[in-house]
Motif scaffolding. Structure first.
Motif, PDB file in Angstrom:
ATOM      1  N   VAL A  96       0.889  -1.206  -0.067  1.00 47.09           N
ATOM      2  CA  VAL A  96      -0.167  -0.010   0.067  1.00 47.09           C
ATOM      3  C   VAL A  96       0.905   1.098  -0.112  1.00 47.09           C
ATOM      4  CG1 VAL A  96      -1.724   1.215   1.339  1.00 47.09           C
ATOM      5  CG2 VAL A  96      -1.928  -1.413   1.451  1.00 47.09           C
ATOM      6  N   VAL A  97       0.662   2.237  -0.887  1.00 44.49           N
ATOM      7  CA  VAL A  97       1.279   3.406  -0.907  1.00 44.49           C
ATOM      8  C   VAL A  97       0.130   4.628  -0.293  1.00 44.49           C
ATOM      9  CG1 VAL A  97       0.444   3.912  -3.424  1.00 44.49           C
ATOM     10  CG2 VAL A  97       2.602   5.153  -2.187  1.00 44.49           C
ATOM     11  N   ILE A  98       0.735   5.399   0.481  1.00 42.16           N
ATOM     12  CA  ILE A  98      -0.338   6.203   1.318  1.00 42.16           C
ATOM     13  C   ILE A  98       0.211   7.687   1.148  1.00 42.16           C
ATOM     14  CG2 ILE A  98      -1.223   6.908   3.894  1.00 42.16           C
ATOM     15  CD1 ILE A  98      -0.035   4.017   4.557  1.00 42.16           C
ATOM     16  N   ASP A  99      -0.825   8.375   0.683  1.00 42.85           N
ATOM     17  CA  ASP A  99      -0.632   9.735   0.477  1.00 42.85           C
ATOM     18  C   ASP A  99      -0.339  10.636   1.616  1.00 42.85           C
ATOM     19  OD1 ASP A  99      -0.498  11.968  -0.986  1.00 42.85           O
ATOM     20  OD2 ASP A  99      -2.505  11.870  -1.981  1.00 42.85           O
ATOM     21  N   PHE A 165       2.152  -1.169  -6.648  1.00 45.98           N
ATOM     22  CA  PHE A 165       1.360  -1.360  -5.307  1.00 45.98           C
ATOM     23  C   PHE A 165       0.278  -2.028  -5.592  1.00 45.98           C
ATOM     24  CE2 PHE A 165       4.611   1.923  -4.317  1.00 45.98           C
ATOM     25  CZ  PHE A 165       5.133   1.454  -2.980  1.00 45.98           C
ATOM     26  N   ASP A 166      -0.232  -2.814  -4.610  1.00 45.56           N
ATOM     27  CA  ASP A 166      -1.691  -3.117  -4.769  1.00 45.56           C
ATOM     28  C   ASP A 166      -2.569  -2.077  -4.620  1.00 45.56           C
ATOM     29  OD1 ASP A 166      -1.114  -6.325  -4.834  1.00 45.56           O
ATOM     30  OD2 ASP A 166      -0.519  -5.766  -3.039  1.00 45.56           O
ATOM     31  N   THR A 167      -2.784  -1.315  -3.677  1.00 40.52           N
ATOM     32  CA  THR A 167      -3.444  -0.223  -3.401  1.00 40.52           C
ATOM     33  C   THR A 167      -2.918   1.147  -2.990  1.00 40.52           C
ATOM     34  OG1 THR A 167      -5.004  -1.619  -2.617  1.00 40.52           O
ATOM     35  CG2 THR A 167      -5.440   0.593  -2.132  1.00 40.52           C
ATOM     36  N   ALA A 168      -3.315   2.247  -3.594  1.00 40.61           N
ATOM     37  CA  ALA A 168      -2.948   3.535  -3.377  1.00 40.61           C
ATOM     38  C   ALA A 168      -3.917   4.149  -2.476  1.00 40.61           C
ATOM     39  CB  ALA A 168      -2.493   4.286  -4.486  1.00 40.61           C
ATOM     40  N   ILE A 195       1.872   8.486  -7.296  1.00 42.35           N
ATOM     41  CA  ILE A 195       1.418   7.607  -6.428  1.00 42.35           C
ATOM     42  C   ILE A 195       0.240   6.652  -7.202  1.00 42.35           C
ATOM     43  CG2 ILE A 195      -0.165   7.257  -4.378  1.00 42.35           C
ATOM     44  CD1 ILE A 195       1.405   9.519  -3.024  1.00 42.35           C
ATOM     45  N   LYS A 196      -0.706   7.353  -7.819  1.00 42.84           N
ATOM     46  CA  LYS A 196      -2.043   6.936  -8.544  1.00 42.84           C
ATOM     47  C   LYS A 196      -1.285   5.958  -9.653  1.00 42.84           C
ATOM     48  CE  LYS A 196      -6.152   7.631 -11.092  1.00 42.84           C
ATOM     49  NZ  LYS A 196      -5.603   6.840 -12.056  1.00 42.84           N
ATOM     50  N   GLY A 197      -0.093   6.377 -10.260  1.00 46.16           N
ATOM     51  CA  GLY A 197       0.162   5.721 -11.559  1.00 46.16           C
ATOM     52  C   GLY A 197       0.948   4.176 -11.121  1.00 46.16           C
ATOM     53  N   ALA A 198       1.457   4.375  -9.693  1.00 51.92           N
ATOM     54  CA  ALA A 198       2.149   3.087  -9.234  1.00 51.92           C
ATOM     55  C   ALA A 198       1.422   2.191  -8.787  1.00 51.92           C
ATOM     56  CB  ALA A 198       3.090   3.591  -8.198  1.00 51.92           C
ATOM     57  N   ALA A 199      -0.112   2.193  -8.675  1.00 48.66           N
ATOM     58  CA  ALA A 199      -0.983   1.237  -7.698  1.00 48.66           C
ATOM     59  C   ALA A 199      -1.982   0.566  -9.133  1.00 48.66           C
ATOM     60  CB  ALA A 199      -1.595   1.991  -6.738  1.00 48.66           C
ATOM     61  N   GLU A 200      -2.364  -0.735  -8.719  1.00 49.10           N
ATOM     62  CA  GLU A 200      -3.274  -1.343  -9.333  1.00 49.10           C
ATOM     63  C   GLU A 200      -4.707  -0.673  -9.285  1.00 49.10           C
ATOM     64  OE1 GLU A 200      -2.858  -3.608 -11.665  1.00 49.10           O
ATOM     65  OE2 GLU A 200      -0.609  -3.409 -11.376  1.00 49.10           O
ATOM     66  N   ARG A 201      -4.854  -0.361  -7.916  1.00 50.44           N
ATOM     67  CA  ARG A 201      -6.272   0.286  -7.415  1.00 50.44           C
ATOM     68  C   ARG A 201      -6.087   1.532  -6.621  1.00 50.44           C
ATOM     69  NH1 ARG A 201      -9.871  -2.475  -2.716  1.00 50.44           N
ATOM     70  NH2 ARG A 201      -7.715  -2.355  -1.786  1.00 50.44           N
ATOM     71  N   THR A 202      -6.945   2.453  -6.772  1.00 51.64           N
ATOM     72  CA  THR A 202      -6.703   3.733  -6.202  1.00 51.64           C
ATOM     73  C   THR A 202      -8.178   4.086  -5.275  1.00 51.64           C
ATOM     74  OG1 THR A 202      -5.327   4.801  -8.028  1.00 51.64           O
ATOM     75  CG2 THR A 202      -6.571   6.339  -6.352  1.00 51.64           C
TER      76      THR A 202
END
Length: 252
Positions: A96-99, A165-168, A195-202
Protein backbone atom coordinates in the motif's frame (compact mmCIF):
# COMPACT_ATOMS: atom_id res chain seq x y z
CA UNK A 1 -17.18 25.23 24.41
CA UNK A 2 -13.39 24.76 24.32
CA UNK A 3 -10.88 26.65 22.19
CA UNK A 4 -10.54 23.93 19.55
CA UNK A 5 -14.31 23.53 19.14
CA UNK A 6 -14.83 27.30 18.89
CA UNK A 7 -12.09 27.63 16.31
CA UNK A 8 -13.50 24.70 14.33
CA UNK A 9 -16.89 26.46 14.26
CA UNK A 10 -15.16 29.61 13.02
CA UNK A 11 -13.40 27.67 10.25
CA UNK A 12 -16.67 25.98 9.26
CA UNK A 13 -18.34 29.40 8.96
CA UNK A 14 -15.42 30.65 6.87
CA UNK A 15 -15.58 27.62 4.56
CA UNK A 16 -19.30 28.25 4.12
CA UNK A 17 -19.44 32.05 3.79
CA UNK A 18 -15.92 33.23 2.96
CA UNK A 19 -16.10 35.96 5.66
CA UNK A 20 -17.03 36.11 9.34
CA UNK A 21 -17.82 39.11 11.56
CA UNK A 22 -17.08 39.33 15.26
CA UNK A 23 -20.63 40.14 16.50
CA UNK A 24 -22.16 37.31 14.45
CA UNK A 25 -19.58 34.83 15.71
CA UNK A 26 -20.11 35.92 19.32
CA UNK A 27 -23.84 35.19 18.95
CA UNK A 28 -23.22 31.90 17.12
CA UNK A 29 -20.69 30.65 19.68
CA UNK A 30 -22.38 32.07 22.76
CA UNK A 31 -19.27 33.86 23.89
CA UNK A 32 -17.84 37.38 24.16
CA UNK A 33 -16.49 39.53 21.34
CA UNK A 34 -13.14 39.60 23.16
CA UNK A 35 -12.91 35.80 23.06
CA UNK A 36 -13.85 35.75 19.36
CA UNK A 37 -11.18 38.34 18.54
CA UNK A 38 -8.59 36.27 20.41
CA UNK A 39 -9.59 33.15 18.48
CA UNK A 40 -9.39 35.04 15.19
CA UNK A 41 -5.96 36.38 16.08
CA UNK A 42 -4.71 32.87 16.92
CA UNK A 43 -6.09 31.44 13.67
CA UNK A 44 -4.59 34.33 11.70
CA UNK A 45 -1.18 33.71 13.32
CA UNK A 46 -1.43 30.07 12.21
CA UNK A 47 -2.25 31.16 8.64
CA UNK A 48 -5.81 29.79 8.70
CA UNK A 49 -7.47 33.11 7.89
CA UNK A 50 -6.79 36.79 7.25
CA UNK A 51 -7.97 39.42 9.72
CA UNK A 52 -9.94 42.35 8.36
CA UNK A 53 -11.72 45.18 10.14
CA UNK A 54 -14.50 43.70 12.25
CA UNK A 55 -13.78 40.05 11.42
CA UNK A 56 -11.84 37.79 9.06
CA UNK A 57 -11.84 36.38 5.53
CA UNK A 58 -10.85 32.95 4.28
CA UNK A 59 -7.46 32.15 2.79
CA UNK A 60 -8.76 28.93 1.16
CA UNK A 61 -8.52 30.09 -2.44
CA UNK A 62 -7.50 27.92 -5.39
CA UNK A 63 -3.81 28.44 -4.70
CA UNK A 64 -3.74 28.33 -0.92
CA UNK A 65 -4.83 25.78 1.70
CA UNK A 66 -5.09 25.74 5.47
CA UNK A 67 -1.98 24.88 7.52
CA UNK A 68 -1.54 21.23 8.56
CA UNK A 69 -1.91 21.97 12.30
CA UNK A 70 -5.27 23.64 11.73
CA UNK A 71 -6.54 20.89 9.43
CA UNK A 72 -5.42 18.24 11.94
CA UNK A 73 -8.07 19.36 14.45
CA UNK A 74 -10.70 20.21 11.80
CA UNK A 75 -13.23 17.32 11.71
CA UNK A 76 -10.71 14.96 13.33
CA UNK A 77 -13.42 12.40 14.14
CA UNK A 78 -14.69 12.37 10.56
CA UNK A 79 -11.19 11.92 9.15
CA UNK A 80 -10.55 9.00 11.50
CA UNK A 81 -13.84 7.39 10.47
CA UNK A 82 -13.12 7.74 6.75
CA UNK A 83 -9.56 6.50 7.24
CA UNK A 84 -10.89 3.46 9.09
CA UNK A 85 -13.33 2.72 6.26
CA UNK A 86 -10.50 2.95 3.73
CA UNK A 87 -8.31 0.67 5.86
CA UNK A 88 -11.12 -1.90 5.91
CA UNK A 89 -10.75 -2.17 2.12
CA UNK A 90 -7.13 -3.30 2.47
CA UNK A 91 -6.40 -7.03 2.77
CA UNK A 92 -3.55 -8.40 4.84
CA UNK A 93 -0.48 -8.94 2.70
CA UNK A 94 -1.14 -5.99 0.38
CA UNK A 95 1.47 -3.46 -0.65
CA UNK A 96 0.00 0.00 0.00
CA UNK A 97 1.23 3.49 -0.87
CA UNK A 98 -0.26 6.18 1.39
CA UNK A 99 -0.66 9.81 0.39
CA UNK A 100 0.14 12.79 2.62
CA UNK A 101 -1.96 15.35 4.54
CA UNK A 102 -4.03 15.00 7.67
CA UNK A 103 -6.24 12.33 6.09
CA UNK A 104 -3.19 10.39 4.89
CA UNK A 105 -1.79 10.48 8.42
CA UNK A 106 -5.12 9.19 9.74
CA UNK A 107 -5.04 6.37 7.16
CA UNK A 108 -1.51 5.40 8.22
CA UNK A 109 -2.66 5.30 11.85
CA UNK A 110 -5.64 3.11 10.90
CA UNK A 111 -3.30 0.67 9.12
CA UNK A 112 -0.64 0.51 11.83
CA UNK A 113 -1.81 -2.82 13.24
CA UNK A 114 -2.33 -4.50 9.88
CA UNK A 115 0.02 -7.00 8.18
CA UNK A 116 0.93 -5.00 5.09
CA UNK A 117 3.86 -3.44 3.26
CA UNK A 118 3.46 0.34 3.30
CA UNK A 119 5.15 3.40 1.83
CA UNK A 120 3.82 6.65 3.35
CA UNK A 121 4.52 10.01 1.72
CA UNK A 122 4.52 12.20 4.83
CA UNK A 123 6.60 12.38 7.97
CA UNK A 124 3.38 12.04 9.99
CA UNK A 125 2.54 8.80 8.17
CA UNK A 126 6.07 7.48 8.72
CA UNK A 127 5.77 8.28 12.44
CA UNK A 128 2.42 6.47 12.65
CA UNK A 129 3.88 3.29 11.11
CA UNK A 130 7.45 3.32 12.42
CA UNK A 131 6.63 1.51 15.66
CA UNK A 132 4.36 -1.11 14.12
CA UNK A 133 5.37 -4.75 14.57
CA UNK A 134 3.22 -5.92 11.66
CA UNK A 135 3.88 -3.32 8.96
CA UNK A 136 6.86 -3.69 6.62
CA UNK A 137 7.76 -0.02 6.22
CA UNK A 138 9.43 1.28 3.05
CA UNK A 139 10.68 4.87 3.09
CA UNK A 140 10.44 7.03 -0.03
CA UNK A 141 13.09 9.45 -1.17
CA UNK A 142 12.37 13.12 -1.63
CA UNK A 143 12.27 16.49 0.07
CA UNK A 144 10.13 17.26 3.11
CA UNK A 145 7.91 20.28 2.47
CA UNK A 146 7.54 22.16 5.76
CA UNK A 147 5.38 22.69 7.70
CA UNK A 148 3.13 20.15 5.96
CA UNK A 149 5.51 17.20 6.35
CA UNK A 150 4.70 16.16 2.76
CA UNK A 151 7.43 14.29 0.88
CA UNK A 152 7.74 15.78 -2.60
CA UNK A 153 10.18 16.42 -5.44
CA UNK A 154 11.77 14.55 -8.34
CA UNK A 155 13.37 11.94 -6.06
CA UNK A 156 9.98 11.15 -4.53
CA UNK A 157 8.50 10.72 -7.99
CA UNK A 158 11.41 8.53 -9.14
CA UNK A 159 11.00 6.34 -6.06
CA UNK A 160 7.66 5.24 -7.43
CA UNK A 161 8.66 4.52 -11.03
CA UNK A 162 10.16 1.11 -10.29
CA UNK A 163 7.48 -0.06 -7.84
CA UNK A 164 3.98 -1.54 -8.14
CA UNK A 165 1.53 -1.41 -5.26
CA UNK A 166 -1.75 -3.23 -4.81
CA UNK A 167 -3.52 -0.13 -3.52
CA UNK A 168 -2.92 3.61 -3.37
CA UNK A 169 -4.71 5.56 -0.66
CA UNK A 170 -5.06 8.98 -2.24
CA UNK A 171 -6.09 12.19 -0.46
CA UNK A 172 -7.05 15.53 -1.92
CA UNK A 173 -7.42 19.23 -1.22
CA UNK A 174 -10.55 19.41 -3.37
CA UNK A 175 -12.70 17.16 -5.53
CA UNK A 176 -15.22 19.26 -7.46
CA UNK A 177 -17.01 16.81 -9.80
CA UNK A 178 -16.63 19.08 -12.84
CA UNK A 179 -12.89 19.47 -12.25
CA UNK A 180 -11.59 16.34 -10.51
CA UNK A 181 -9.07 15.62 -7.78
CA UNK A 182 -6.97 18.74 -7.20
CA UNK A 183 -4.21 19.99 -4.89
CA UNK A 184 -3.02 23.43 -3.85
CA UNK A 185 0.68 22.67 -4.33
CA UNK A 186 2.16 21.74 -7.73
CA UNK A 187 4.85 19.47 -6.26
CA UNK A 188 2.25 17.70 -4.12
CA UNK A 189 0.04 17.17 -7.18
CA UNK A 190 2.95 15.64 -9.10
CA UNK A 191 3.59 13.10 -6.34
CA UNK A 192 -0.13 12.30 -6.12
CA UNK A 193 -0.11 11.55 -9.85
CA UNK A 194 2.91 9.27 -9.39
CA UNK A 195 1.24 7.53 -6.43
CA UNK A 196 -1.86 6.83 -8.51
CA UNK A 197 0.23 5.62 -11.44
CA UNK A 198 2.15 3.13 -9.28
CA UNK A 199 -0.92 1.26 -7.97
CA UNK A 200 -3.31 -1.32 -9.38
CA UNK A 201 -6.20 0.25 -7.43
CA UNK A 202 -6.76 3.79 -6.18
CA UNK A 203 -8.87 4.53 -3.11
CA UNK A 204 -9.67 8.23 -2.75
CA UNK A 205 -10.63 9.56 0.68
CA UNK A 206 -12.61 12.79 0.35
CA UNK A 207 -14.82 14.43 2.96
CA UNK A 208 -18.15 15.59 1.59
CA UNK A 209 -17.08 19.24 1.81
CA UNK A 210 -14.23 18.58 -0.66
CA UNK A 211 -16.73 18.09 -3.49
CA UNK A 212 -17.65 21.79 -3.29
CA UNK A 213 -14.04 22.97 -3.66
CA UNK A 214 -11.49 23.28 -6.41
CA UNK A 215 -7.73 23.86 -6.10
CA UNK A 216 -5.13 24.88 -8.65
CA UNK A 217 -3.27 21.69 -9.64
CA UNK A 218 -5.17 18.84 -11.30
CA UNK A 219 -4.31 15.28 -10.23
CA UNK A 220 -6.91 13.22 -12.09
CA UNK A 221 -10.58 13.03 -12.93
CA UNK A 222 -12.83 11.50 -10.29
CA UNK A 223 -13.85 8.82 -12.82
CA UNK A 224 -10.22 7.64 -12.89
CA UNK A 225 -10.20 6.40 -9.28
CA UNK A 226 -11.55 2.99 -8.35
CA UNK A 227 -13.10 3.68 -4.95
CA UNK A 228 -14.24 6.89 -3.23
CA UNK A 229 -14.62 6.85 0.54
CA UNK A 230 -16.72 9.79 1.72
CA UNK A 231 -19.42 10.78 4.21
CA UNK A 232 -23.20 11.35 3.93
CA UNK A 233 -22.74 15.09 3.25
CA UNK A 234 -21.26 14.38 -0.21
CA UNK A 235 -23.53 15.40 -3.13
CA UNK A 236 -25.75 12.42 -3.94
CA UNK A 237 -26.26 13.25 -7.62
CA UNK A 238 -22.53 13.51 -8.25
CA UNK A 239 -21.91 10.24 -6.42
CA UNK A 240 -24.65 8.53 -8.43
CA UNK A 241 -23.03 9.65 -11.70
CA UNK A 242 -19.67 8.38 -10.51
CA UNK A 243 -21.20 5.05 -9.51
CA UNK A 244 -22.77 4.76 -12.96
CA UNK A 245 -19.31 5.28 -14.49
CA UNK A 246 -17.94 2.34 -12.50
CA UNK A 247 -16.50 4.03 -9.41
CA UNK A 248 -17.27 2.20 -6.18
CA UNK A 249 -18.72 4.55 -3.55
CA UNK A 250 -18.26 3.85 0.17
CA UNK A 251 -20.18 6.04 2.62
CA UNK A 252 -18.73 6.02 6.15
Amino acid sequence: MGNQQRQKEILDALHRDGRVDVPDLARLLGTSSITVRRDLDQLAAAGALRRVRGGAVTTSLRGEGLPFDIRAVDDIGLKARLAGAAADLIADGEAVVIDSGTTGAAAATALAQRRITAMPFSVQGIAALAGSQSVSLILPGGTVRRPEGTIVGPLAERTLTGLRFDTAILTCCAAAPAVGVTAYDLADAAVKQAIKGAAERTVLIAEGSKFARSAMALVCRLEEVDVIVTDPSAPTEALARLADSGVRIEIA
